[in-house]
Scaffold this active site. Structure first.
Site, PDB file in Angstrom:
ATOM      1  N   HIS A  68       0.825  -1.206   0.000  1.00  0.00           N
ATOM      2  CA  HIS A  68       0.000   0.000   0.000  1.00  0.00           C
ATOM      3  C   HIS A  68       0.853   1.247   0.000  1.00  0.00           C
ATOM      4  O   HIS A  68       2.019   1.226   0.372  1.00  0.00           O
ATOM      5  CB  HIS A  68      -0.951   0.017   1.190  1.00  0.00           C
ATOM      6  N   GLY A  69       0.229   2.337  -0.426  1.00  0.00           N
ATOM      7  CA  GLY A  69       0.852   3.645  -0.331  1.00  0.00           C
ATOM      8  C   GLY A  69       0.010   4.509   0.576  1.00  0.00           C
ATOM      9  O   GLY A  69      -0.772   3.988   1.374  1.00  0.00           O
TER      10      GLY A  69
END
Lengths: 147, 90
Positions: A68-69
């Site tokens: 994820h970012g």
């Protein structure tokens, strides 16, 4: 688990993939989010950059990585992608390598995906359920199981 | 008691840690506020936290904070979280 199912849009599930590196698996997890119209392709680069900066902390449990970012302009809608690896990969995690399940996560903000995370947590903390996901060869199997 | 759960982006690991820590704390009968944060927010606003829950890889980035750092290796392992929180609360 149905909120997990609805977060997995069409094109977000990629099973038994032969990846050679964490980067390839992140690219696939990112492609799953792009294919299901949850993110733009920039988000894939943001996930890769986050891993490069902060290291393998995204390997959150034995065999499981949460790619994820940050919430950003490249996130169109909160969603998940799911990639299983035909051969487990070393991510450089001291306690949780090798990885065979990569979950891609995109969130539009810090709070609105909390219910989804609770459902995801219920799923991933159950080893039996994770094993079923890892052994699945067809997307329909996964969807039926999660419904 | 204030507990901060910290990860790099503030949407994944820290949220899972918060949920599972809340479960454990409730079972232990301990009243605590658990707040999830990313590294940047934790460094900026983390001074008031008594305990900082995070993953082993991020410990070095949080060592300037006054709270006690508790690294969790397996975020779904409620037994590990309970043992480590208990030890930190002694």
């Amino acid at each position: 688990m149905s909120s997990v199912l609805s977060a997995l849009g069409e094109g977000s599930i990629k099973l038994q993939q032969a990846c050679l590196s964490w980067r390839e698996s992140f690219e696939l997890a990112g492609a799953g989010l792009v294919d299901s119209n949850r993110t733009t392709s920039e988000y894939t680069q943001e996930m890769i950059q986050a891993f490069e900066e902060l290291g393998p902390y995204m390997v959150i449990a034995p065999g499981i990585a949460l790619a994820h970012g940050r919430p950003s302009a490249s996130v169109l809608e909160t969603g998940l992608s799911l990639v299983t690896l035909s051969t487990p990969i070393e991510f450089g995690s001291q306690s949780n390598d090798p990885v065979s399940l990569v979950i891609g996560l995109a969130a539009t903000d810090h709070d609105s995906h909390i219910d989804l995370m609770a459902a995801l947590s219920q799923l991933l903390m159950d080893e039996e359920k994770v094993t079923i996901l890892l052994n699945a060869t067809k997307e329909a199997e996964v969807r039926a199981y999660l419904s | 008691m204030r507990i901060l759960s910290v990860c790099g982006m503030g949407i994944g690991t820290s949220v899972l840690l918060k949920m599972n820590a809340e479960k454990v704390l409730e079972a232990m009968g301990i009243e605590a506020e658990v707040v999830a944060a990313d590294i940047t927010k934790a460094k900026r606003d983390g001074d008031g936290a008594d305990i900082i829950l995070t993953t082993p890889e991020l410990v070095a980035l949080l060592e300037d904070l006054p709270g006690k750092i508790v690294p969790i290796e397996h975020v779904f392992d409620l037994t590990e979280i309970r043992q480590k929180l208990s030890a930190a609360l002694l």
